[in-house]
Design a protein around this motif. Structure first.
Motif, PDB file in Angstrom:
ATOM      1  N   LYS B 204       0.841  -1.202   0.000  1.00 52.13           N
ATOM      2  CA  LYS B 204       0.000   0.000   0.000  1.00 52.13           C
ATOM      3  C   LYS B 204       0.883   1.263   0.000  1.00 52.13           C
ATOM      4  N   VAL B 205       1.966   1.218   0.767  1.00 56.51           N
ATOM      5  CA  VAL B 205       2.900   2.354   0.798  1.00 56.51           C
ATOM      6  C   VAL B 205       3.543   2.521  -0.581  1.00 56.51           C
ATOM      7  N   HIS B 206       3.964   1.396  -1.178  1.00 53.82           N
ATOM      8  CA  HIS B 206       4.587   1.433  -2.510  1.00 53.82           C
ATOM      9  C   HIS B 206       3.638   2.066  -3.543  1.00 53.82           C
ATOM     10  N   GLU B 207       2.390   1.645  -3.494  1.00 53.49           N
ATOM     11  CA  GLU B 207       1.378   2.172  -4.428  1.00 53.49           C
ATOM     12  C   GLU B 207       1.170   3.678  -4.213  1.00 53.49           C
ATOM     13  N   PHE B 208       1.079   4.071  -2.952  1.00 51.53           N
ATOM     14  CA  PHE B 208       0.897   5.495  -2.626  1.00 51.53           C
ATOM     15  C   PHE B 208       2.069   6.320  -3.151  1.00 51.53           C
ATOM     16  N   LEU B 209       3.296   5.825  -2.945  1.00 51.83           N
ATOM     17  CA  LEU B 209       4.472   6.580  -3.396  1.00 51.83           C
ATOM     18  C   LEU B 209       4.532   6.645  -4.925  1.00 51.83           C
ATOM     19  N   GLY B 210       4.029   5.608  -5.584  1.00 55.58           N
ATOM     20  CA  GLY B 210       3.908   5.653  -7.047  1.00 55.58           C
ATOM     21  C   GLY B 210       2.988   6.792  -7.478  1.00 55.58           C
ATOM     22  N   GLU B 211       1.888   6.961  -6.752  1.00 56.05           N
ATOM     23  CA  GLU B 211       0.954   8.062  -7.036  1.00 56.05           C
ATOM     24  C   GLU B 211       1.631   9.420  -6.809  1.00 56.05           C
ATOM     25  N   VAL B 212       2.396   9.517  -5.713  1.00 59.92           N
ATOM     26  CA  VAL B 212       3.087  10.774  -5.413  1.00 59.92           C
ATOM     27  C   VAL B 212       4.094  11.095  -6.517  1.00 59.92           C
ATOM     28  N   ARG B 213       4.818  10.080  -6.972  1.00 59.73           N
ATOM     29  CA  ARG B 213       5.781  10.284  -8.077  1.00 59.73           C
ATOM     30  C   ARG B 213       5.075  10.835  -9.314  1.00 59.73           C
ATOM     31  N   LYS B 214       3.926  10.242  -9.626  1.00 60.06           N
ATOM     32  CA  LYS B 214       3.153  10.728 -10.793  1.00 60.06           C
ATOM     33  C   LYS B 214       2.752  12.182 -10.603  1.00 60.06           C
ATOM     34  N   MET B 215       2.236  12.465  -9.393  1.00 61.03           N
ATOM     35  CA  MET B 215       1.769  13.813  -9.087  1.00 61.03           C
ATOM     36  C   MET B 215       2.904  14.834  -9.202  1.00 61.03           C
ATOM     37  N   TRP B 216       4.100  14.409  -8.799  1.00 61.76           N
ATOM     38  CA  TRP B 216       5.272  15.286  -8.855  1.00 61.76           C
ATOM     39  C   TRP B 216       5.931  15.292 -10.234  1.00 61.76           C
TER      40      TRP B 216
END
Lengths: 219, 219
Positions: B204-216
């Protein structure tokens, strides 16, 4: 057997000044060992193998590192005289919060002024003013950060005052013009012998930072 | 009147996990209010106006911010059950030293892996390994950082374990291969209900950080 207490410190360290002030407030005797921060001694490297930084307080041969941790250690070993932290847990948390804010912000803000030039320095001035204005707002009209008594946050911040002359000279501005209450507070702290004898002179700090700039090839 | 205790937190925050673990260890009941860290609530902005970050513990209407300060507040208000800090001042200073080391190093080291690519990521991997090896050396063959009992440093570090899967997946490496004792320690901590129910899942953390990377806009 009497306690053996040794402080590894550097005259210009605002973090070391915290420890000197706390020990003076509590009337604790110790041996001061000046360190050359540009050429670290085997003793310093041994006693603070992780960070390799002053101050280190060596109590009966055992080192305590990091200035806020040293302050709390001093408070816990010698709690009776001149308590630095309030007794109420919420007030203690508030004191720790502001000391932590100082550690996270002030040095880095100031460094952008003395260790850079041009636009980066201008940005540093803006950043430092924002930080100092937050601190001035927290101080408000109180004589000290914790209220009527000199305490933990005062000890954590006042050493930076000895760097203000360097910030102002490198940055060509006046902190007092923007933060008069903060300067009045610093002068109030300096009326205490513990502070007056622990702080470095502003011109000496300015000269030292000029040397560091040369060594780092700035300008 | 019973204490009113509210925790403003985010499921993935390793700092929030510290507070959840400490409250669980001490058997203290509280209301959990999940926060959207990408769209901060008026309550969070009001309760932590300075840093605007979770976790915030609100005790009878008064906020305490910054996870280590919250842990010490909890310890001081509810000292009797499951003490987190040792009673000896020198051991307390050591526990604070290592928790401070964790705060200064681990998040930033890990971020260079998950929030970058290429050479910067490679440098981040090297940096994180150096940090984790220092921690593993400090752990040594003890079951917990403080010795035989789960305590302050364990609480400070174990939340990062829930980010290890993300570090390993973004960085394509195994932490266990380099730091087997540290992983064994984390698994030992996870046998405690307080830890197991407080930590987020690695995927879940990995998935969230993937989203943050996209957002950034990374990649």
């Amino acid at each position: 057997m009497a306690d053996e207490l040794i402080l590894l410190d550097f005259w210009g360290s605002m973090y070391g000044m915290r420890v000197r002030i706390a020990l003076a407030e509590k009337g604790i005797k110790y041996e001061y060992k000046e360190q050359d921060v540009l050429n670290k001694s085997p003793l310093l490297l041994q006693m603070n193998a992780i960070h390799k930084k002053v101050p280190v307080l060596i109590h009966n041969g055992k080192p305590v590192c990091e200035s806020q941790i040293i302050l709390q250690y001093i408070e816990e070993v010698w709690p009776d005289k001149a308590p630095l932290l309030p007794s109420d847990p919420y007030q203690r948390a508030q004191a720790r919060f502001w000391a932590d804010f100082i550690d996270k912000k002030v040095y880095d803000g100031g460094k952008k002024i003395w260790a850079t030039n041009g636009e980066e320095r201008q940005a540093g001035k803006k950043e430092l003013f924002e930080i100092l204005k937050v601190l001035e707002a927290e101080l408000g009209d109180k004589p000290y950060f914790g209220g009527d008594s000199f305490g933990y946050v005062d000890v954590a911040l006042v050493g930076f005052y000895s760097w203000f002359y360097a910030y102002e000279t490198f940055g060509n501005f006046s902190i007092e013009a923007e933060c008069p209450k903060l300067i009045a507070w610093a002068k109030r702290c300096l009326e205490r012998e513990s502070v007056a004898k622990s702080l470095a002179g502003g011109k000496k700090v300015h000269e030292f930072l000029g040397e560091v700039r040369k060594m780092w090839g700035i300008e």
